[in-house]
Design an enzyme around this catalytic site. Structure first.
Site, short mmCIF file in Angstrom:
data_model
loop_
_atom_site.label_atom_id
_atom_site.label_comp_id
_atom_site.label_asym_id
_atom_site.label_seq_id
_atom_site.Cartn_x
_atom_site.Cartn_y
_atom_site.Cartn_z
N SER A 22 33.82 -41.39 -111.02
CA SER A 22 33.75 -42.72 -111.61
C SER A 22 33.40 -42.62 -113.08
CB SER A 22 32.68 -43.57 -110.91
OG SER A 22 31.37 -43.14 -111.30
N ASP A 23 33.90 -43.57 -113.88
CA ASP A 23 33.32 -43.75 -115.19
C ASP A 23 31.86 -44.15 -114.97
OD1 ASP A 23 32.94 -43.95 -117.91
OD2 ASP A 23 34.71 -45.20 -118.25
N TRP A 24 31.02 -43.92 -115.95
CA TRP A 24 29.57 -44.06 -115.76
C TRP A 24 29.20 -45.50 -115.44
CZ3 TRP A 24 31.07 -39.59 -115.63
CH2 TRP A 24 30.25 -38.46 -115.69
#
Length: 805
Positions: free
Chosen positions: A220-222
């Site tokens: 995932s993106d953060w």
């Protein structure tokens, strides 16, 4: 031991623990199966490592738009190898790069971090980047999958895009890097057609993993993962950062309650362990493992696995020169001949803008400004004038500083040197700082003024701050965040200014204290002490610059965007150069007809003075060796090798696809296939410079073209008096084209070198996908006659032949 056996040794709790960040940048070690910590780091122009701090410097290559301007897959692959070398030096296993989103609109805030408006060029360069990094035993996570082509409301926006455009345009670069063997992929924040990407089963599981056969790990993106069962079932493999978040104990409970099948978790673990084995983080892995510490980060001195040590400084300089794009060169002013004096004008001439803001930012051990680069030649008098300062925020002091980590009593827990007055630790504190005792961080430095008068200082950050000058408190207050994007508040924080009268040569002690701590095991410390010398004001500065330009053989104006214009976290509001730089350029050109404008920007800007100046050289964000590379190109030691990877407009109002502002929470990609040069051709508008444009220091003739099947051979001749490089571009157009399809598309390209009078032959194979369209039944090859055109840009096509399929 094989991966299936390792999975069999883990209970559910251990499996789930492996899928959630142990902290900001890593996955946890599982000693029971020989798994070490798996460390990730931001890119794409350098490897920051776990500390976002000048205390841990990194090589800074030119921006991705600059890499793309080289059109050189071999050079991009070599840049990838250098990044792998840097990653190993810093103990990093996975680089969070490259960015494969497209230049749909020049207003996109991270335009500089993406390669191109063209999906084919993006895919080929992205594949070379991935291959280079992974050849060094370091993983990549091409991002942001998918349609994350702007920043406004990026956490919540829904992108509405048709299947044809999604397949043929936005997914195409990601499909190419999967073919290249990418070991990871990053899921974006945004939604696509109503489903947030971290939950998008149709795109992440059905397409990416099943249809394309991707065997890597989806990260995932953060903070992009916001649900438990939906993300696990949607194809996500790792939720970052951690350990808090929607997975962990919540995912374990979902499995025990039957909402997520344990087979799903096993597949996620399988993919993480496969990645770990590839990067050498499993004890029985054949990979390179952790690298030793390097003595000099400026040289990138730890060889990539199985390779020769790469000189990072030399490569950064080479890439920069190869990326510089000569847009205009009236009368052959460049390269500069026998000149005795150069007026070098612009604030960015003295303080180079070498990279864009956000996750692409690193801290190089050195930055060569244009002023240093030109003065370093020694055979030309260089007279510098600021002209105008377009910056909204003050730049940090470049004086050595100390960061003190303090407990609640004021006792120093640790002290670390800094290259300047910028404090930033995101996720991890220095290892000798006890996060449980940390109460504040203080920056201290000594500054010796070079001029008497009112100096401006600033504090940029969010929270409480105390600023002292020689022990006197000059600011003690709280700065609050603005807007709703926490990343924007972090990356482009509000600023408060203080004025202090100082005397030339009299040192002053400066300090900034900021309450700080670690929350949930993660640190977020970010603030800057800025400074500006006394200034007589822009009117006087412009007048001074005009006077300097009038008395010089050549005037070189370095015009730049600012961190408030191009950065992660927000989009641009316009394409004009900030401040009064347009006025400065026009006035300088009015007194010196031999004016060269160096455009120091990562993405297009308007150039209302274009016809008034002799030459325009686009240097993008040129990385740490900016000044030396500029001197090389201006004086002809190197040729500007760049070609535009995106179309450059005359005016913002001319751009056919511009909108990046959601309406009702959505941005509709109603233009379908028509972005970039495809949209310009359909609109019948002429930009300032077309996709693929770029001049060199020699001339070329396009002599012959021959076609055998889908293989095309072209002969070109260097008709000039010096050696040069040419980017031969091949565009394909259906003879009986559907009017709803673009007039032509880039189908192949090649970079050739030739000496004066030398003829070289290039042969390319037109890929099958160039002849295919997406239909409701899937990909369909369209037979018939095509015209293949070879040339110097999409608008300068020199040769044509027929391909029959």
């Amino acid at each position: 031991m094989d991966i299936e056996s390792l999975i069999g040794r883990l209970d559910l709790s251990a499996k789930v623990r492996l899928l959630t960040g142990a902290d900001m940048w890593s996955l946890p070690a599982l000693p029971e199966i020989g798994l070490r910590r798996l460390v990730m780091s931001d890119g794409p122009i350098g490897v920051r490592g776990e500390q976002w701090s000048s205390a841990d410097p990194s090589i800074a290559l030119p921006s991705p738009t600059a890499l793309a301007a080289t059109w050189d897959v071999a050079l991009v692959r070599q840049a990838g190898r250098l990044l792998a070398q840097e990653a190993r030096r810093k103990g990093v296993h996975v680089l969070l790069a490259p960015t494969l989103n497209l230049h749909r609109s020049p207003l996109g805030g991270r335009h500089f971090e993406c390669f191109s408006e063209d999906p084919y060029l993006t895919g080929e360069l992205g594949a070379a980047y991935v291959e280079g990094v992974q050849e060094g035993g370091v993983g990549t996570t091409p991002k942001h999958f998918v349609a994350n082509d702007f920043e406004t409301d990026r956490f919540t926006v829904n992108v509405r895009v048709g299947e044809k455009a999604l397949r043929e345009v936005y997914l195409a670069p990601f499909e190419r890097v999967v073919q290249a063997g990418a070991w990871g992929m990053m899921a974006a924040y945004n939604s696509v057609n109503g489903t947030t990407m971290t939950e998008h089963r149709a795109l992440q599981r059905d397409l990416l993993k099943d249809e394309w056969g991707f065997d890597g790990c989806v990260v995932s993106d953060w903070t992009a993962a916001r649900s438990t069962a939906a993300t696990a079932g949607g194809g996500l493999d790792v939720a970052m950062p951690g350990p808090s978040g929607p997975w962990g104990e919540k995912l374990e409970a979902a499995v025990r309650e039957g909402r997520v099948a344990e087979e799903v978790v096993d597949d996620q673990v399988r993919r993480v362990l496969r990645l770990a084995r590839r990067v050498g983080a499993l004890e029985d892995s054949p990979g390179p493992g952790p690298a030793p510490a390097a003595p000099s980060p400026t040289a990138g001195s730890v060889p990539a696995a199985g390779g020769t040590e790469i000189d990072g400084t030399a490569l950064a300089r080479q890439v920069a020169a190869r990326s510089f794009t000569l847009l205009r060169n009236e009368g052959g002013l460049l390269p500069l001949g026998a000149v005795r004096s150069v007026a070098l004008i612009g604030s960015a001439a003295g303080e180079a803008r070498v990279m864009g803001g956000g996750s692409a930012q690193v801290f190089p051990a050195r930055v060569v400004s244009p002023l240093e680069g030109l003065r370093g030649r020694g055979d030309v008098e260089v007279r510098h004038a600021i002209g105008t300062d377009p910056r909204v925020r003050l730049a940090p002091l470049a004086t050595p500083a100390r960061a003190l980590f303090l407990d609640a009593t004021g006792e120093t827990l640790a002290e670390h040197p800094l290259a300047g007055t910028e404090a930033r630790w995101v996720g991890s504190l220095p290892p000798d700082v006890d996060p449980a005792r940390l109460a504040a961080v203080e920056i201290r430095t000594v500054y010796t003024p070079g001029a008497s008068g009112p100096h401006e200082f600033s504090i940029a950050g969010v929270g409480a701050f105390t600023v002292k000058i020689d022990g006197d408190t000059v600011f003690d207050g709280t700065i609050t965040a603005e807007g709703g994007d926490p990343a924007a508040a972090f990356l482009s924080p509000p600023e408060r200014r203080i004025t202090a009268t100082l005397a030339t040569g009299t040192p002053v002690e400066l300090s900034v204290r900021h309450p700080a701590g670690a929350f949930g095991g993660m640190a977020f410390v970010s603030f800057t002490l800025g400074h500006a010398d006394p200034s007589p004001g822009d009117d006087a500065l412009i007048a001074e610059a005009v006077g300097v330009a009038a008395g010089a053989d050549v005037a070189v104006v370095v015009a730049s965007t600012t961190p408030e214009v191009e950065s992660e976290g927000f989009d641009r509001i316009g394409l004009a150069l900030p401040g009064r730089q347009d006025e400065l350029i026009a006035r300088v050109a009015g007194v010196n007809p031999r004016t060269v404008v160096v455009v120091n920007a990562g993405s297009p800007v308007e150039m209302p003075w274009l016809e008034q100046v002799a030459a325009v050289l686009l240097t993008w964000f040129p990385g740490q060796e900016a000044g030396d590379a500029l001197a090389d190109v201006l004086f002809g030691d190197a040729e500007p090798g760049g070609r535009l990877p995106t179309t450059w407009p005359v005016r913002q109002s001319d751009v056919p696809v511009l909108n990046v502002t959601p309406a009702g929470g959505e941005v509709a990609y109603d233009e379908g296939l028509f972005i970039g040069y495809r949209a310009w051709e359909r609109a019948g508008r002429a930009p300032a410079f077309w996709f693929g444009h770029g001049l060199g220091y020699t001339t070329w003739s396009y002599d012959t073209i021959a076609v055998t099947g889908t293989t095309v051979t072209v002969a070109v001749t260097n008709t000039g008096r010096r050696a040069g490089r040419e980017v031969v571009q091949f565009y394909l157009a259906a003879v009986n084209r559907d009017p709803d399809r673009p007039a032509r598309r880039l189908a192949a390209f090649d970079v050739v070198d030739a000496g004066p009078g030398q003829t070289v032959v290039t042969t390319v194979h037109l890929p099958e996908r160039a002849f295919q369209i997406w239909t409701e039944e899937g990909w369909r090859t369209v037979s018939g006659d095509y015209t293949v055109e070879a040339g110097r840009s999409v608008a300068d096509r020199r040769l044509a032949a027929t391909v029959t399929l």
